[in-house]
Scaffold this active site. Sequence first.
Site, PDB file in Angstrom:
ATOM      1  N   CYS A  93       0.838  -1.197   0.000  1.00 11.59           N
ATOM      2  CA  CYS A  93       0.000   0.000   0.000  1.00 11.59           C
ATOM      3  C   CYS A  93       0.873   1.248   0.000  1.00 11.59           C
ATOM      4  CB  CYS A  93      -0.891  -0.019   1.244  1.00 11.59           C
ATOM      5  SG  CYS A  93      -2.060   1.345   1.356  1.00 11.59           S
ATOM      6  N   GLU A 136      -8.216  -1.083  -2.962  1.00 14.03           N
ATOM      7  CA  GLU A 136      -8.565   0.343  -3.045  1.00 14.03           C
ATOM      8  C   GLU A 136      -9.974   0.598  -2.520  1.00 14.03           C
ATOM      9  OE1 GLU A 136      -6.238   2.368  -3.443  1.00 14.03           O
ATOM     10  OE2 GLU A 136      -4.762   1.026  -4.322  1.00 14.03           O
TER      11      GLU A 136
END
Length: 162
Positions: A93, A136
């Site tokens: 991430c 996401e």
Amino acid sequence: MIQPILLLGNPQLYETSEEVREEEVPEICRLETDLHDTMMEFRRIYHAGRAIAAPQIGVKKRVLYMNVGEPVLMINPRLTFPDSEQMEVMDDCMSFPGLLVKVKRWKRCRISYRDREWRECARELEGDLSELLQHEYDHLDGILATMRAIDPKSFFLRENQR
């Protein structure tokens, strides 16, 4: 314009994002530039980054931006899963560069969303793109991959992160 990416531990990352209203689309289209520029700068530095969620730059709107060959802006996305097949993946991430987390994700998904012209769109995704969009999408609900770790031993530091 390049925006700072919120990092692991920032309380804003754990908040749920709000739906975009049609009258907000011009503002969201400007946000797309910030998402693109920020992701490309991350890609330049870390040699990674295919998608970013608006909450990662502090914007609490249900907006995703993906660029894997072509830019795609997804407004008010909705995920569904056509079957129960899952896969284990090492998730990373932009909000925690250098950290990998072993998680389970659905192997296939369908994402429905509005585009910049407020048209309904949908994509069927499989494998790494399915995992990417699930990651996401989680940001929109204040969920980080660290919260989906398979077990307490599912965290790994990446060597040579820059």
